[in-house]
Design a protein around this motif. Sequence first.
Motif, mmCIF file in Angstrom:
data_model
loop_
_atom_site.group_PDB
_atom_site.id
_atom_site.type_symbol
_atom_site.label_atom_id
_atom_site.label_comp_id
_atom_site.label_asym_id
_atom_site.label_seq_id
_atom_site.Cartn_x
_atom_site.Cartn_y
_atom_site.Cartn_z
ATOM 1 N N ASP A 25 0.945 -1.164 -0.133
ATOM 2 C CA ASP A 25 0.049 0.037 0.056
ATOM 3 C C ASP A 25 1.065 1.181 -0.046
ATOM 4 O O ASP A 25 1.224 1.795 1.171
ATOM 5 N N PHE A 26 1.212 1.659 -1.204
ATOM 6 C CA PHE A 26 2.242 2.838 -1.241
ATOM 7 C C PHE A 26 1.473 4.160 -0.913
ATOM 8 O O PHE A 26 0.163 4.181 -0.955
ATOM 9 N N ILE A 27 2.472 4.770 -0.364
ATOM 10 C CA ILE A 27 1.978 6.454 -0.075
ATOM 11 C C ILE A 27 1.451 7.116 -1.144
ATOM 12 O O ILE A 27 2.228 6.771 -2.385
ATOM 13 N N SER A 28 0.384 7.789 -1.370
ATOM 14 C CA SER A 28 0.027 8.346 -2.531
ATOM 15 C C SER A 28 0.875 9.718 -2.874
ATOM 16 O O SER A 28 1.589 10.119 -1.914
ATOM 17 N N GLU A 29 0.737 10.167 -4.078
ATOM 18 C CA GLU A 29 1.536 11.499 -4.359
ATOM 19 C C GLU A 29 1.323 12.526 -3.562
ATOM 20 O O GLU A 29 2.138 13.366 -3.483
ATOM 21 N N GLU A 30 0.222 12.690 -2.895
ATOM 22 C CA GLU A 30 -0.237 13.591 -2.326
ATOM 23 C C GLU A 30 0.375 13.708 -0.772
ATOM 24 O O GLU A 30 0.539 14.657 -0.327
ATOM 25 N N GLU A 31 0.412 12.537 -0.537
ATOM 26 C CA GLU A 31 1.012 12.291 0.892
ATOM 27 C C GLU A 31 2.520 12.139 0.927
ATOM 28 O O GLU A 31 3.319 12.441 1.902
ATOM 29 N N LEU A 32 3.225 12.142 -0.262
ATOM 30 C CA LEU A 32 4.707 11.876 -0.355
ATOM 31 C C LEU A 32 5.414 13.212 0.049
ATOM 32 O O LEU A 32 6.339 12.940 0.890
ATOM 33 N N PRO A 33 5.200 14.262 -0.073
ATOM 34 C CA PRO A 33 5.839 15.349 0.522
ATOM 35 C C PRO A 33 6.139 15.632 2.025
ATOM 36 O O PRO A 33 6.884 15.774 2.661
ATOM 37 N N ARG A 34 4.856 14.935 2.722
ATOM 38 C CA ARG A 34 4.657 14.970 4.243
ATOM 39 C C ARG A 34 5.448 13.659 4.910
ATOM 40 O O ARG A 34 5.340 13.715 5.948
ATOM 41 N N ALA A 35 5.684 12.730 3.979
ATOM 42 C CA ALA A 35 6.301 11.592 4.578
ATOM 43 C C ALA A 35 7.474 11.586 5.157
ATOM 44 O O ALA A 35 8.456 12.393 4.648
ATOM 45 N N THR A 36 7.785 10.852 6.263
ATOM 46 C CA THR A 36 9.068 11.086 6.898
ATOM 47 C C THR A 36 10.073 10.113 6.313
ATOM 48 O O THR A 36 9.601 9.317 5.548
ATOM 49 N N ASN A 37 11.283 10.368 6.596
ATOM 50 C CA ASN A 37 12.347 9.459 6.033
ATOM 51 C C ASN A 37 12.044 7.866 6.116
ATOM 52 O O ASN A 37 12.214 6.897 5.368
ATOM 53 N N GLU A 38 11.739 7.762 7.631
ATOM 54 C CA GLU A 38 11.224 6.401 7.756
ATOM 55 C C GLU A 38 9.986 5.758 7.147
ATOM 56 O O GLU A 38 10.299 4.591 6.789
ATOM 57 N N GLU A 39 9.241 6.455 6.851
ATOM 58 C CA GLU A 39 7.900 5.829 6.203
ATOM 59 C C GLU A 39 8.610 5.773 4.649
ATOM 60 O O GLU A 39 8.153 4.614 4.139
ATOM 61 N N LEU A 40 9.452 6.541 4.089
ATOM 62 C CA LEU A 40 9.859 6.220 2.707
ATOM 63 C C LEU A 40 10.650 5.123 2.730
ATOM 64 O O LEU A 40 10.624 4.203 1.731
ATOM 65 N N VAL A 41 11.668 4.874 3.904
ATOM 66 C CA VAL A 41 12.506 3.742 3.896
ATOM 67 C C VAL A 41 11.417 2.297 3.775
ATOM 68 O O VAL A 41 11.793 1.498 3.224
ATOM 69 N N GLU A 42 10.510 2.472 4.870
ATOM 70 C CA GLU A 42 9.857 1.338 5.016
ATOM 71 C C GLU A 42 8.909 0.917 3.537
ATOM 72 O O GLU A 42 8.757 -0.057 2.958
ATOM 73 N N GLN A 43 8.594 1.973 2.870
ATOM 74 C CA GLN A 43 7.986 1.921 1.501
ATOM 75 C C GLN A 43 8.789 1.252 0.340
ATOM 76 O O GLN A 43 8.745 0.275 -0.343
ATOM 77 N N ILE A 44 10.048 1.661 0.624
ATOM 78 C CA ILE A 44 11.107 1.078 -0.219
ATOM 79 C C ILE A 44 11.349 -0.366 0.110
ATOM 80 O O ILE A 44 11.269 -1.192 -0.913
ATOM 81 N N ASP A 45 11.409 -0.558 1.186
ATOM 82 C CA ASP A 45 11.931 -2.040 1.784
ATOM 83 C C ASP A 45 10.491 -2.875 1.366
ATOM 84 O O ASP A 45 10.723 -4.047 0.807
ATOM 85 N N CYS A 46 9.262 -2.326 1.382
ATOM 86 C CA CYS A 46 8.033 -3.180 1.080
ATOM 87 C C CYS A 46 8.141 -3.365 -0.574
ATOM 88 O O CYS A 46 7.884 -4.562 -0.984
ATOM 89 N N ALA A 47 8.457 -2.353 -1.220
ATOM 90 C CA ALA A 47 8.617 -2.438 -2.597
ATOM 91 C C ALA A 47 9.775 -3.508 -3.161
ATOM 92 O O ALA A 47 9.468 -4.403 -3.929
#
Length: 111
Positions: A25-47
Motif C-alpha cells: 500500500d504505497f503512499i499517495s503522491e499527495e502524502e509523499l511530501p509529508r512522509a518521513t524518511n522512516e516511512e519512505l524507507v519502509e515503502q522502499i523495503d516493502c517494494a
Amino acid sequence: MMHSNAAVAAAAAAVLSTSGPTEPDFISEEELPRATNEELVEQIDCAIRFLNETSKRANALAMATDYVKFTKLPRAKQNVERLQRELAAAQRELAAAQEEVEDGEMAETTL
C-alpha cells in the motif's frame, strides 16, 4: 535447462501454495511530501520485498514450464505415438480376424 523432479515439484508447490505477494500500500503522491524518511524507507523495503517475491514466483513458474515443455510433453507425445501404433496393429488384427470369419462363413455356405 534440465531440473530434477524434486526441484520442479518444490518450485511448483511454492508457487501454487500461496496466492502470491500482495502489492504494498504505497503512499499517495499527495502524502509523499509529508512522509518521513522512516516511512519512505519502509515503502522502499516493502517494494523490494514485493519485487523479490514476484521474481521468485516468476522463476518458479518458468522452471515448472520448462520442465513440462522439455520433459512431460515429449513423453506424452511418445506415449500417444506408441498408442497410435498399438491401435493400428490392433485394427489390423481385427480386420484379419474379421476376414477369417467371413472366409469361414463363406466356406460353410458352399458346403
